[in-house]
Design a protein around this motif. Structure first.
Motif, PDB file in Angstrom:
ATOM      1  N   GLU A 143       0.828  -1.213   0.000  1.00 61.72           N
ATOM      2  CA  GLU A 143       0.000   0.000   0.000  1.00 61.72           C
ATOM      3  C   GLU A 143       0.859   1.259   0.000  1.00 61.72           C
ATOM      4  N   TYR A 144       2.009   1.190   0.689  1.00 61.04           N
ATOM      5  CA  TYR A 144       2.891   2.363   0.684  1.00 61.04           C
ATOM      6  C   TYR A 144       3.291   2.716  -0.754  1.00 61.04           C
ATOM      7  N   GLY A 145       3.503   1.687  -1.574  1.00 63.76           N
ATOM      8  CA  GLY A 145       3.890   1.910  -2.971  1.00 63.76           C
ATOM      9  C   GLY A 145       2.758   2.520  -3.777  1.00 63.76           C
TER      10      GLY A 145
ATOM     11  N   ILE B 132       4.899  -2.624  26.466  1.00 62.74           N
ATOM     12  CA  ILE B 132       4.717  -3.040  25.062  1.00 62.74           C
ATOM     13  C   ILE B 132       3.477  -3.936  25.003  1.00 62.74           C
ATOM     14  N   SER B 133       2.568  -3.665  24.043  1.00 59.07           N
ATOM     15  CA  SER B 133       1.321  -4.437  24.006  1.00 59.07           C
ATOM     16  C   SER B 133       1.523  -5.850  23.459  1.00 59.07           C
ATOM     17  N   GLY B 134       2.461  -5.990  22.501  1.00 69.41           N
ATOM     18  CA  GLY B 134       2.686  -7.322  21.926  1.00 69.41           C
ATOM     19  C   GLY B 134       1.924  -7.544  20.635  1.00 69.41           C
ATOM     20  N   ALA B 135       1.939  -6.523  19.748  1.00 72.48           N
ATOM     21  CA  ALA B 135       1.308  -6.657  18.429  1.00 72.48           C
ATOM     22  C   ALA B 135       2.067  -7.705  17.611  1.00 72.48           C
TER      23      ALA B 135
ATOM     24  N   GLN C 198       8.641  -6.636  12.547  1.00 77.41           N
ATOM     25  CA  GLN C 198       8.513  -6.946  11.124  1.00 77.41           C
ATOM     26  C   GLN C 198       9.325  -6.013  10.254  1.00 77.41           C
ATOM     27  N   THR C 199       9.233  -4.718  10.533  1.00 78.05           N
ATOM     28  CA  THR C 199       9.940  -3.744   9.707  1.00 78.05           C
ATOM     29  C   THR C 199      11.197  -3.232  10.400  1.00 78.05           C
ATOM     30  N   GLY C 200      11.544  -3.825  11.503  1.00 75.05           N
ATOM     31  CA  GLY C 200      12.770  -3.429  12.185  1.00 75.05           C
ATOM     32  C   GLY C 200      13.706  -4.622  12.271  1.00 75.05           C
ATOM     33  N   LYS C 201      14.337  -4.769  13.407  1.00 77.27           N
ATOM     34  CA  LYS C 201      15.309  -5.860  13.549  1.00 77.27           C
ATOM     35  C   LYS C 201      14.653  -7.111  14.144  1.00 77.27           C
TER      36      LYS C 201
ATOM     37  N   GLU D 212      16.717   1.131  16.470  1.00 73.37           N
ATOM     38  CA  GLU D 212      16.380   0.342  17.673  1.00 73.37           C
ATOM     39  C   GLU D 212      15.060  -0.409  17.518  1.00 73.37           C
ATOM     40  N   GLN D 213      14.374  -0.203  16.405  1.00 72.33           N
ATOM     41  CA  GLN D 213      13.058  -0.837  16.258  1.00 72.33           C
ATOM     42  C   GLN D 213      13.172  -2.350  16.107  1.00 72.33           C
ATOM     43  N   VAL D 214      12.348  -3.051  16.865  1.00 71.86           N
ATOM     44  CA  VAL D 214      12.293  -4.512  16.788  1.00 71.86           C
ATOM     45  C   VAL D 214      10.960  -4.889  16.150  1.00 71.86           C
TER      46      VAL D 214
ATOM     47  N   ASN E 217       3.519  -4.860  32.149  1.00 67.71           N
ATOM     48  CA  ASN E 217       2.428  -4.131  31.514  1.00 67.71           C
ATOM     49  C   ASN E 217       1.296  -3.999  32.524  1.00 67.71           C
ATOM     50  N   LYS E 218       0.581  -2.877  32.491  1.00 68.65           N
ATOM     51  CA  LYS E 218      -0.474  -2.675  33.487  1.00 68.65           C
ATOM     52  C   LYS E 218      -1.769  -3.395  33.103  1.00 68.65           C
ATOM     53  N   ASP E 219      -1.828  -3.846  31.841  1.00 73.73           N
ATOM     54  CA  ASP E 219      -3.037  -4.509  31.357  1.00 73.73           C
ATOM     55  C   ASP E 219      -2.812  -6.022  31.354  1.00 73.73           C
TER      56      ASP E 219
ATOM     57  N   ASP F 173      -4.510  -8.284  30.263  1.00 71.37           N
ATOM     58  CA  ASP F 173      -4.941  -8.942  29.028  1.00 71.37           C
ATOM     59  C   ASP F 173      -4.065  -8.596  27.826  1.00 71.37           C
ATOM     60  N   ALA F 174      -3.013  -7.824  28.028  1.00 74.70           N
ATOM     61  CA  ALA F 174      -2.151  -7.456  26.890  1.00 74.70           C
ATOM     62  C   ALA F 174      -1.589  -8.729  26.252  1.00 74.70           C
ATOM     63  N   PRO F 175      -1.605  -8.792  24.921  1.00 77.43           N
ATOM     64  CA  PRO F 175      -1.154 -10.007  24.228  1.00 77.43           C
ATOM     65  C   PRO F 175       0.290 -10.417  24.555  1.00 77.43           C
TER      66      PRO F 175
ATOM     67  N   GLN G 275       8.454   0.927   2.453  1.00 82.00           N
ATOM     68  CA  GLN G 275       8.297   0.506   3.840  1.00 82.00           C
ATOM     69  C   GLN G 275       7.633   1.606   4.646  1.00 82.00           C
ATOM     70  N   GLN G 276       7.453   1.315   5.909  1.00 79.50           N
ATOM     71  CA  GLN G 276       6.825   2.268   6.816  1.00 79.50           C
ATOM     72  C   GLN G 276       7.589   3.584   6.814  1.00 79.50           C
ATOM     73  N   GLY G 277       6.884   4.665   7.067  1.00 81.27           N
ATOM     74  CA  GLY G 277       7.551   5.953   7.134  1.00 81.27           C
ATOM     75  C   GLY G 277       7.475   6.698   5.823  1.00 81.27           C
TER      76      GLY G 277
HETATM   77  C1  FAD Z   1       3.166  -3.079   8.115  1.00 76.62           C
HETATM   78  C2  FAD Z   1       3.361  -2.880   9.576  1.00 76.62           C
HETATM   79  C3  FAD Z   1       4.619  -3.109  10.107  1.00 76.62           C
HETATM   80  C4  FAD Z   1       4.837  -2.941  11.488  1.00 76.62           C
HETATM   81  N1  FAD Z   1       6.081  -3.200  11.968  1.00 76.62           N
HETATM   82  C5  FAD Z   1       6.308  -3.098  13.289  1.00 76.62           C
HETATM   83  C6  FAD Z   1       7.596  -3.373  13.846  1.00 76.62           C
HETATM   84  O1  FAD Z   1       8.555  -3.687  13.140  1.00 76.62           O
HETATM   85  N2  FAD Z   1       7.752  -3.266  15.187  1.00 76.62           N
HETATM   86  C7  FAD Z   1       6.743  -2.900  16.023  1.00 76.62           C
HETATM   87  O2  FAD Z   1       6.972  -2.827  17.242  1.00 76.62           O
HETATM   88  N3  FAD Z   1       5.528  -2.606  15.533  1.00 76.62           N
HETATM   89  C8  FAD Z   1       5.281  -2.685  14.188  1.00 76.62           C
HETATM   90  N4  FAD Z   1       4.043  -2.359  13.718  1.00 76.62           N
HETATM   91  C9  FAD Z   1       3.082  -1.703  14.638  1.00 76.62           C
HETATM   92  C10 FAD Z   1       2.335  -2.640  15.559  1.00 76.62           C
HETATM   93  O3  FAD Z   1       1.174  -3.077  14.895  1.00 76.62           O
HETATM   94  C11 FAD Z   1       1.914  -1.913  16.866  1.00 76.62           C
HETATM   95  O4  FAD Z   1       1.175  -0.772  16.550  1.00 76.62           O
HETATM   96  C12 FAD Z   1       3.078  -1.480  17.773  1.00 76.62           C
HETATM   97  O5  FAD Z   1       3.974  -2.558  17.951  1.00 76.62           O
HETATM   98  C13 FAD Z   1       2.531  -1.032  19.127  1.00 76.62           C
HETATM   99  O6  FAD Z   1       3.567  -0.496  19.934  1.00 76.62           O
HETATM  100  P1  FAD Z   1       3.453  -0.406  21.513  1.00 76.62           P
HETATM  101  O7  FAD Z   1       3.347  -1.774  22.070  1.00 76.62           O
HETATM  102  O8  FAD Z   1       4.588   0.452  21.965  1.00 76.62           O
HETATM  103  O9  FAD Z   1       2.155   0.467  21.740  1.00 76.62           O
HETATM  104  P2  FAD Z   1       0.698   0.071  22.223  1.00 76.62           P
HETATM  105  O10 FAD Z   1       0.118  -0.984  21.381  1.00 76.62           O
HETATM  106  O11 FAD Z   1      -0.017   1.345  22.379  1.00 76.62           O
HETATM  107  O12 FAD Z   1       0.924  -0.565  23.657  1.00 76.62           O
HETATM  108  C14 FAD Z   1       1.291   0.132  24.808  1.00 76.62           C
HETATM  109  C15 FAD Z   1       1.165  -0.818  25.980  1.00 76.62           C
HETATM  110  O13 FAD Z   1       1.658  -0.187  27.141  1.00 76.62           O
HETATM  111  C16 FAD Z   1       0.794  -0.499  28.237  1.00 76.62           C
HETATM  112  N5  FAD Z   1       0.909   0.609  29.189  1.00 76.62           N
HETATM  113  C17 FAD Z   1       0.526   1.900  29.038  1.00 76.62           C
HETATM  114  N6  FAD Z   1       0.854   2.625  30.123  1.00 76.62           N
HETATM  115  C18 FAD Z   1       1.449   1.780  30.997  1.00 76.62           C
HETATM  116  C19 FAD Z   1       2.011   1.937  32.300  1.00 76.62           C
HETATM  117  N7  FAD Z   1       2.056   3.118  32.914  1.00 76.62           N
HETATM  118  N8  FAD Z   1       2.524   0.836  32.887  1.00 76.62           N
HETATM  119  C20 FAD Z   1       2.497  -0.380  32.275  1.00 76.62           C
HETATM  120  N9  FAD Z   1       2.001  -0.567  31.045  1.00 76.62           N
HETATM  121  C21 FAD Z   1       1.481   0.498  30.403  1.00 76.62           C
HETATM  122  C22 FAD Z   1      -0.564  -0.654  27.640  1.00 76.62           C
HETATM  123  O14 FAD Z   1      -1.352  -1.511  28.448  1.00 76.62           O
HETATM  124  C23 FAD Z   1      -0.266  -1.248  26.280  1.00 76.62           C
HETATM  125  O15 FAD Z   1      -0.314  -2.668  26.311  1.00 76.62           O
HETATM  126  C24 FAD Z   1       3.791  -2.525  12.346  1.00 76.62           C
HETATM  127  C25 FAD Z   1       2.523  -2.310  11.804  1.00 76.62           C
HETATM  128  C26 FAD Z   1       2.295  -2.475  10.452  1.00 76.62           C
HETATM  129  C27 FAD Z   1       0.928  -2.243   9.916  1.00 76.62           C
END
Ligand code: FAD
Lengths: 252, 316
Positions: A38-40, B264-267, B249-252, B245-247, B284-286, B288-290, A175-177
């Motif tokens: 989609e980015y492309g 980290i939610s664990g997407a 699919q699109t990072g390391k 530093e990104q870990v 994580n504070k949730d 149910d976070a994956p 890619q992303q970005g």
């Molecule tokens: C094509 C594509 C490629 C992608 N590639 C990557 C990739 O390479 N790497 C990547 O990481 N993501 C990637 N993503 C994004 C991914 O889908 C997620 O959006 C991203 O990983 C979410 O990051 P996060 O866990 O920091 O944020 P969030 O999903 O917002 O999670 C934050 C978490 O922090 C917890 N939290 C909040 N406040 C506190 C607190 N005070 N104490 C304890 N816990 C707290 C919450 O409960 C939540 O679980 C990609 C997406 C797409 C569509």
């Protein structure tokens, strides 16, 4: 200018992968256009919208269901689409043979392709297509500008990013970005139904798969799931550190 | 021969080269394990790799100082054809994965990409690789006189160097013109341990609250553990951390002994880059976070309270 966007239809990342008889089974799963592709598409549309006289053509190769993906891309704004139909599972090196031939037939100047496929976790399609056409490539591009026949931009290299410049024709993997892909609006979805979606048979391309997938399994690592309650932060932290030191033995 | 293209940086062999040597030795295809060194001022690299393989081919030219996918693929394909290679091993680095498809097309060979295991029996190569954002392990076969293989980083054990140095030969290459001009670089070198090679990784997500929160919590814990730091895309996108530093699919992709995920939610896309870590810890504070579904250990709680307490506990 004629721009070709390679499109792959993949499993929605939110869906669970199902395996049946040693193969990934997509028959009951939600499929989407690979975000990386989609980015492309988005970038191609932005080039056209910037005033460059450009036509954006989307290409998908594969089973009939790929037409849905092409309709989505037409609804995003692509001018027309080509679907090369085949039930064969083709690896990226084989796919590139089709993509390169279509690019030649369509007199393409610039090809966009996702940096990594979300199904085969492959980076190969863009580079292999470039090689078949004897074109240069810029991969993992996160910023792109076009001035006449010159592309300039930024892409990710081993340690950090590089600025590059290259002349058309070329293959760019995205890619992303790079941008935020737009959503198709309802009027555009309606309009897309009238756009040309040409169906071409695979036969004329003379392609054989180079690889055979003979098994697939989901390996779930057994995890311990020792999750502590953090209401008393210092007690929980002390217990966790103790477990990591003396049970898991992963920290000193 | 089995041809392996040496990966090196700053005058040293990369860890991936040692991994390639293991793969080459155990592959099950005939002929001497041959290392190809491409670069400029590569004498030390050539001497080091000579202790790992049966012979070393060296192309040491000023025009090879800067990597280019067309030049690299032309060089590798030329040597593979001239030497009648039956396998070409290339590192699973960004550049390796970028130029290897061109080598495969030039040699009309199958490409086995980012494999985690590979073995050739009676001419048929069987490899395992991760697919579907690293959720599936697929077995693939290729039946061809020459195959191009890229190796997933850290999937193979590092070979140990012998004491007998293999002979080195200079090779003449016919190289194409460089068509992609590199007009600038921004190196994201950090003083920390490299993510890909670290045994301990502490990573932060949106839950750390701010760039400052990342520094005190994630870097703070990483400092006391001697760990590398990682980040999610969400916080790279907001500019709190560099993309290097990104870990995910699109990072390391990392596979450390222990991966500590803070806020980290664990997407799926994040898990795809760290899900193979030996031990996963989540804060994580949730509940149910994956991320907790893949965690060995974890604490449900606020990172602002838990992490400083962990830093204190580690220090004790
Ligand atoms: C094509 C594509 C490629 C992608 N590639 C990557 C990739 O390479 N790497 C990547 O990481 N993501 C990637 N993503 C994004 C991914 O889908 C997620 O959006 C991203 O990983 C979410 O990051 P996060 O866990 O920091 O944020 P969030 O999903 O917002 O999670 C934050 C978490 O922090 C917890 N939290 C909040 N406040 C506190 C607190 N005070 N104490 C304890 N816990 C707290 C919450 O409960 C939540 O679980 C990609 C997406 C797409 C569509």
């Amino acid at each position: 200018m004629r721009i070709l966007a390679l499109i792959r239809q993949v499993l929605d990342a939110e869906e669970t992968v199902r395996i049946r008889a040693g193969e990934v089974d997509l028959s009951a799963s939600k499929l989407v256009v690979d975000t990386m592709d989609e980015y492309g598409v988005e970038q191609a549309l932005r080039i056209r919208e910037s005033g460059v006289d450009a036509e954006v053509i989307a290409l998908a190769i594969g089973a009939e269901r790929n037409r849905e993906a092409l309709r989505t891309v037409l609804a995003m704004g692509a001018d027309c689409a080509i679907h090369v139909t085949t039930e064969l599972a083709l690896d990226p090196i084989a796919l590139s043979k089709v993509a390169a031939q279509v690019a030649q037939q369509e007199k393409i100047d610039l090809i966009f392709c996702g940096g990594q496929q979300a199904d085969w976790d492959s980076h190969a399609l863009g580079a292999a297509t470039a090689e078949r056409l004897q074109w240069p490539q810029a991969t993992w591009v996160s910023a792109l500008e076009i001035h006449g026949q010159t592309l300039t931009g930024r892409h990710d290299a081993e340690d950090g990013s590089e600025m590059f410049s290259v002349q058309l024709p070329a293959v760019v993997t995205t890619q992303q970005g790079l941008n935020e892909p737009r959503y198709p609006t309802v009027p555009n979805i309606m309009r897309a139904k009238k756009k040309e979606l040409r169906v071409v048979s695979m036969e004329s391309f003379q392609v054989e798969p180079k690889l055979k997938v003979i098994g697939a399994e989901i390996q779930v690592r057994a995890r311990l799931h020792k999750i502590l309650d953090g209401k008393d932060a210092s007690a929980a932290a002390a217990e966790l550190v103790e477990l990591l030191r003396n049970e898991a033995r992963v920290i000193a | 021969m089995i041809l392996m293209v040496v990966e090196h940086a700053n005058g040293k062999l990369s860890k991936s080269t040692y991994e390639m040597a293991t793969c080459a030795r155990e592959l099950g295809r005939e002929g001497p394990v041959t290392a190809l060194v491409l670069g400029y001022a590569t004498a030390t690299v050539a001497n080091e790799v000579a202790l790992l393989v049966d012979q070393v081919l060296v192309a040491d030219h000023a025009e090879l100082a800067q990597y280019d996918p067309e030049i690299w693929s032309a060089a590798v394909a030329q040597i593979a054809s001239e030497g009648d290679a039956n396998a070409v091993l290339i590192g699973g680095s960004r550049s390796g994965r970028e130029y290897s498809p061109r080598v495969a097309v030039k040699l009309d060979a199958p490409l086995l990409e980012d494999v985690v295991s590979v073995v050739s029996t009676e001419g048929v190569v069987l490899a395992e690789r991760y697919t579907y954002l690293a959720r599936v392990t697929e077995k693939v076969t290729a039946d061809a006189p020459v195959v191009v293989i890229t190796l997933k980083q850290a999937a193979f054990a590092a070979a140990t160097s012998g004491t007998q140095a293999a002979e080195q030969f200079d090779v003449e290459l016919t190289l194409p013109q460089r068509r992609v001009q590199i007009t600038g670089k921004s190196l994201e070198k950090s003083s920390r341990i490299s993510l890909a090679e670290a045994e301990i990784v502490v990573a932060g997500g949106r839950g750390v609250g701010s760039a400052e929160g990342f520094r005190t919590l994630v870097e703070g814990l990483a400092d006391v553990l001697g760990a590398a730091v990682g980040a999610t895309r969400a916080i790279v996108d907001t500019g709190w951390r560099p993309y290097s530093e990104q870990v995910g699919q699109t990072g390391k992709t990392v596979q450390p002994k222990i991966y500590i995920a803070i806020g980290i939610s664990g997407a799926v896309q994040h898990l795809s880059g760290m899900g193979k870590s030996k031990c996963i810890v989540a804060i994580n504070k949730d509940a149910d976070a994956p991320i907790f579904k893949v965690a060995d250990y974890g604490i449900v709680g606020d990172v602002n309270q838990i992490v400083p307490a962990m830093i204190a506990a580690v220090r004790k």
